[in-house]
Design a protein around this motif. Sequence first.
Motif, PDB file in Angstrom:
ATOM      1  N   LEU A  78      -7.980  17.079 -19.372  1.00 16.55           N
ATOM      2  CA  LEU A  78      -6.855  16.995 -20.302  1.00 16.55           C
ATOM      3  C   LEU A  78      -7.119  17.830 -21.552  1.00 16.55           C
ATOM      4  N   GLU A  79      -8.385  17.908 -21.945  1.00 16.33           N
ATOM      5  CA  GLU A  79      -8.786  18.670 -23.124  1.00 16.33           C
ATOM      6  C   GLU A  79      -8.439  20.160 -22.991  1.00 16.33           C
ATOM      7  N   GLU A  80      -8.545  20.722 -21.786  1.00 17.51           N
ATOM      8  CA  GLU A  80      -8.315  22.158 -21.623  1.00 17.51           C
ATOM      9  C   GLU A  80      -6.871  22.529 -21.260  1.00 17.51           C
ATOM     10  N   MET A  81      -6.014  21.550 -21.032  1.00 15.91           N
ATOM     11  CA  MET A  81      -4.645  21.841 -20.603  1.00 15.91           C
ATOM     12  C   MET A  81      -3.833  22.619 -21.646  1.00 15.91           C
ATOM     13  N   ALA A  82      -3.961  22.283 -22.919  1.00 16.62           N
ATOM     14  CA  ALA A  82      -3.203  23.006 -23.957  1.00 16.62           C
ATOM     15  C   ALA A  82      -3.604  24.480 -23.992  1.00 16.62           C
ATOM     16  N   SER A  83      -4.908  24.755 -23.852  1.00 16.61           N
ATOM     17  CA  SER A  83      -5.340  26.151 -23.863  1.00 16.61           C
ATOM     18  C   SER A  83      -4.869  26.887 -22.607  1.00 16.61           C
ATOM     19  N   MET A  84      -4.750  26.169 -21.493  1.00 15.79           N
ATOM     20  CA  MET A  84      -4.210  26.793 -20.279  1.00 15.79           C
ATOM     21  C   MET A  84      -2.732  27.136 -20.476  1.00 15.79           C
ATOM     22  N   GLN A  85      -1.997  26.260 -21.149  1.00 20.77           N
ATOM     23  CA  GLN A  85      -0.589  26.554 -21.427  1.00 20.77           C
ATOM     24  C   GLN A  85      -0.468  27.778 -22.340  1.00 20.77           C
ATOM     25  N   ASP A 116       5.265  16.794 -18.760  1.00 16.66           N
ATOM     26  CA  ASP A 116       6.461  16.860 -19.616  1.00 16.66           C
ATOM     27  C   ASP A 116       6.107  16.640 -21.084  1.00 16.66           C
ATOM     28  N   LYS A 117       5.286  15.644 -21.352  1.00 16.29           N
ATOM     29  CA  LYS A 117       4.893  15.318 -22.729  1.00 16.29           C
ATOM     30  C   LYS A 117       4.185  16.497 -23.402  1.00 16.29           C
ATOM     31  N   ASN A 118       3.431  17.268 -22.622  1.00 22.66           N
ATOM     32  CA  ASN A 118       2.646  18.377 -23.165  1.00 22.66           C
ATOM     33  C   ASN A 118       3.276  19.753 -22.917  1.00 22.66           C
ATOM     34  N   ASN A 119       4.527  19.757 -22.467  1.00 23.60           N
ATOM     35  CA  ASN A 119       5.289  20.990 -22.242  1.00 23.60           C
ATOM     36  C   ASN A 119       4.532  21.997 -21.384  1.00 23.60           C
ATOM     37  N   LEU A 120       3.946  21.527 -20.300  1.00 26.39           N
ATOM     38  CA  LEU A 120       3.216  22.408 -19.399  1.00 26.39           C
ATOM     39  C   LEU A 120       4.210  23.098 -18.458  1.00 26.39           C
ATOM     40  N   SER A 121       4.244  24.413 -18.498  1.00 24.77           N
ATOM     41  CA  SER A 121       5.234  25.153 -17.704  1.00 24.77           C
ATOM     42  C   SER A 121       4.629  25.875 -16.504  1.00 24.77           C
ATOM     43  N   PHE A 122       3.306  25.840 -16.365  1.00 24.70           N
ATOM     44  CA  PHE A 122       2.701  26.476 -15.192  1.00 24.70           C
ATOM     45  C   PHE A 122       2.844  25.546 -13.989  1.00 24.70           C
ATOM     46  N   TYR A 123       2.444  26.036 -12.830  1.00 24.84           N
ATOM     47  CA  TYR A 123       2.586  25.270 -11.590  1.00 24.84           C
ATOM     48  C   TYR A 123       1.608  24.103 -11.578  1.00 24.84           C
ATOM     49  N   ILE A 124       2.130  22.915 -11.301  1.00 21.09           N
ATOM     50  CA  ILE A 124       1.292  21.730 -11.163  1.00 21.09           C
ATOM     51  C   ILE A 124       1.568  21.142  -9.782  1.00 21.09           C
ATOM     52  N   LEU A 125       0.529  21.123  -8.973  1.00 23.28           N
ATOM     53  CA  LEU A 125       0.650  20.673  -7.590  1.00 23.28           C
ATOM     54  C   LEU A 125      -0.176  19.409  -7.393  1.00 23.28           C
ATOM     55  N   ARG A 126       0.151  18.685  -6.319  1.00 18.64           N
ATOM     56  CA  ARG A 126      -0.555  17.436  -6.004  1.00 18.64           C
ATOM     57  C   ARG A 126      -1.368  17.580  -4.729  1.00 18.64           C
ATOM     58  N   ASP A 127      -2.598  17.095  -4.794  1.00 19.39           N
ATOM     59  CA  ASP A 127      -3.492  17.065  -3.630  1.00 19.39           C
ATOM     60  C   ASP A 127      -4.085  15.658  -3.504  1.00 19.39           C
ATOM     61  N   SER A 158     -17.181  25.592 -13.686  1.00 23.40           N
ATOM     62  CA  SER A 158     -17.231  24.139 -13.663  1.00 23.40           C
ATOM     63  C   SER A 158     -17.278  23.658 -15.107  1.00 23.40           C
ATOM     64  N   GLY A 159     -16.390  22.750 -15.446  1.00 20.95           N
ATOM     65  CA  GLY A 159     -16.321  22.246 -16.818  1.00 20.95           C
ATOM     66  C   GLY A 159     -15.158  22.847 -17.579  1.00 20.95           C
ATOM     67  N   ALA A 160     -14.828  22.218 -18.696  1.00 20.01           N
ATOM     68  CA  ALA A 160     -13.678  22.644 -19.512  1.00 20.01           C
ATOM     69  C   ALA A 160     -13.980  23.956 -20.231  1.00 20.01           C
ATOM     70  N   ARG A 161     -12.938  24.740 -20.451  1.00 23.36           N
ATOM     71  CA  ARG A 161     -13.031  26.020 -21.157  1.00 23.36           C
ATOM     72  C   ARG A 161     -11.885  26.148 -22.143  1.00 23.36           C
ATOM     73  N   SER A 162     -12.055  27.040 -23.102  1.00 20.19           N
ATOM     74  CA  SER A 162     -10.953  27.427 -23.992  1.00 20.19           C
ATOM     75  C   SER A 162     -10.272  28.622 -23.331  1.00 20.19           C
ATOM     76  N   TRP A 163      -9.284  28.339 -22.517  1.00 22.39           N
ATOM     77  CA  TRP A 163      -8.650  29.382 -21.714  1.00 22.39           C
ATOM     78  C   TRP A 163      -7.815  30.351 -22.540  1.00 22.39           C
ATOM     79  N   ASP A 164      -7.473  29.977 -23.764  1.00 24.64           N
ATOM     80  CA  ASP A 164      -6.647  30.880 -24.574  1.00 24.64           C
ATOM     81  C   ASP A 164      -7.473  31.792 -25.473  1.00 24.64           C
ATOM     82  N   SER A 165      -8.790  31.777 -25.318  1.00 17.33           N
ATOM     83  CA  SER A 165      -9.631  32.695 -26.098  1.00 17.33           C
ATOM     84  C   SER A 165      -9.433  34.126 -25.606  1.00 17.33           C
ATOM     85  N   SER A 166      -9.763  35.078 -26.448  1.00 21.99           N
ATOM     86  CA  SER A 166      -9.669  36.488 -26.058  1.00 21.99           C
ATOM     87  C   SER A 166     -10.563  36.771 -24.858  1.00 21.99           C
TER      88      SER A 166
END
Length: 188
Positions: A78-85, A116-127, A158-166
Amino acid sequence: ILMKFEVLALAFCLFLLPVQGAANPLLFEKMGIVAPKTSKPAPDFELKNIRGGTTQLSDFKGKVVLINFWATWCAACLEEMASMQNLYGNLKEQGVEIIAISIDRWNEERISEYADKNNLSFYILRDPGQIVRKKYYVMGLPTSYLVDGEGKIRGYVSGARSWDSSASQNALLSLKGAGSLAELGTEK
């Protein structure tokens, strides 16, 4: 001798330029991305999309794809989801897609509410049966795979990342051979 030096200098400079589909090892190292010894095709899958219908990895041929395995009970996920968005907003127009695969076994509503609460617009699939998780040998969460436009796995994390970094953005862009990359030292 001067001409030999110029030819060697030119050859060296060309060597440093990103090649179509060639990952930049310095960018990968900076992000802690592990490149496989040999790049193999990413296992294809078809999963239910939380927004309706199904989505297949093969639908994204020609695009760079970040595949992220996560769950709503995983704090690091959950920590890395905002940076993925943020990453998705910055790179979608440049042919980079994100597929977040939830391995939650139950409670599809909880996944949708979180998205929805976090306005995630990328593809979210269920497994929920964790079939795709097993195909990708995911042992811990979050785990992410970087797939190039030819559908080959070029790295994993493996592990969380700051995906929005340069560095993250440039690592993904290096998979498509995008021309100029930002300076490595500039982080968001």
